[in-house]
Design an enzyme around this catalytic site. Structure first.
Site, PDB file in Angstrom:
ATOM      1  CD  GLU A 145      -2.941  -1.227   2.242  1.00 34.32           C
ATOM      2  OE1 GLU A 145      -4.155  -1.044   2.080  1.00 34.32           O
ATOM      3  OE2 GLU A 145      -2.442  -1.516   3.340  1.00 34.32           O
ATOM      4  CD  GLU A 189      -3.534  -6.432   4.029  1.00 35.64           C
ATOM      5  OE1 GLU A 189      -2.728  -5.488   4.070  1.00 35.64           O
ATOM      6  OE2 GLU A 189      -3.711  -7.124   2.999  1.00 35.64           O
TER       7      GLU A 189
END
Length: 286
Positions: free
Chosen positions: A105, A125
């Site tokens: 990210e 995640e």
């Protein structure tokens, strides 16, 4: 800046280095150090381009899981990636090792990305009962398309560097040491007067029939194969938001869904299991 994040300058290139062994985890000290370093580079009139790289065996390999379940400390990851993306000087992420979770990210927040040919990139995640909460559900679909983004986010499986290159997730591959390769590419960008290039500003093919069909198919698949998953349908909802909302609105939706996952008993159980398995592995090695 902190001891784990340092900034130096090589000509017109600001070199931001992360050194937080063993895996350069994205804990509070790293997030705060990165924000301060990018701000300082933006304010330095001598700097024309900002380059981010990491010491050790890997780029940022994810969040510091020890912080999960604790009160969030500013800057949260979403704020950091937005600040990086909104910078007015071109930024380059030099990737190697495992570029996972928050590490990917951060890279998506930068304007350009190059990767060592042995790099693996992913958003795992969901395996911890979460969703990418640093803008990954909003930027990844804009860069690689909804179908590929859903594959990466829902399965949590990383992809290899050559696949990332083919998808446009990275701009080039290298085989040298990251600092040297990064500096060479940074000088090429400067020579070519490369502009700022913000992933969050890529226009989505909103309401496209193909994307809508992909999302509907994944929703049915999740109901059939992962009926008890708390995070998977929320990952899908976050990516769906990216197809329908401007970046800022999508980020707010992502944050709300992330906090729902963080409060879930399923997330707590998966994190506990993660730590138990890691301790068992350490015991076997000792």
């Amino acid at each position: 800046m902190t001891a784990v994040v340092q900034m130096t300058r090589e000509g017109g290139v600001a070199l931001i280095r992360v050194d937080n062994p063993p895996v350069n985890a994205l804990g509070h000290a790293v997030r705060a150090g990165l924000l301060n370093a990018f701000i300082a580079a933006e304010q330095d009139e001598r700097v024309e381009l900002i380059m981010l790289y990491c010491e050790g065996k890997t780029f940022i390999a994810g969040a510091d899981i020890r912080e999960f379940g604790q009160p969030a400390q500013a800057p949260i990851l979403q704020e950091l990636t937005l600040a990086i993306e909104n910078g007015n000087k071109p930024s380059l992420a030099v990737l190697h090792g495992s570029v996972l979770g928050g590490g990917l990210e951060i890279a998506l927040g930068c304007h350009y990305r190059i990767a060592h040919s042995a790099t693996r990139l992913g958003l795992p995640e969901t395996r911890l009962g979460l969703l990418p909460g640093g803008g990954g559900t909003q930027r990844l679909p804009r860069l690689v398309g909804v179908e590929t983004a859903l594959d990466m986010i829902l399965t949590g499986e990383p992809i290899e560097a050559d696949q990332a290159l083919g998808l446009g997730l990275v701009d080039a591959l290298f085989d040298d040491e990251p600092l040297a390769a990064g500096l060479q590419y940074a000088r090429q960008l400067l020579a070519n007067r490369a502009p700022v290039r913000r992933v969050g500003q890529i226009e989505m093919s909103t309401t496209s029939a193909r994307d809508s069909a992909s999302i509907a198919a994944r929703r049915s698949e999740i109901c059939r194969t992962q009926p008890d998953s708390f995070s998977a349908p929320r990952c899908l909802a976050a990516v769906d938001a990216a197809t329908r909302m401007p970046l800022i609105d999508g980020l707010q939706h992502e944050r709300a869904l992330f906090l729902e996952c963080m409060a879930s008993p399923q997330r707590a159980a998966l994190i506990e299991d993660f730590f138990a398995r890691r301790q068992a592995a350490k015991n076997r090695q000792s």
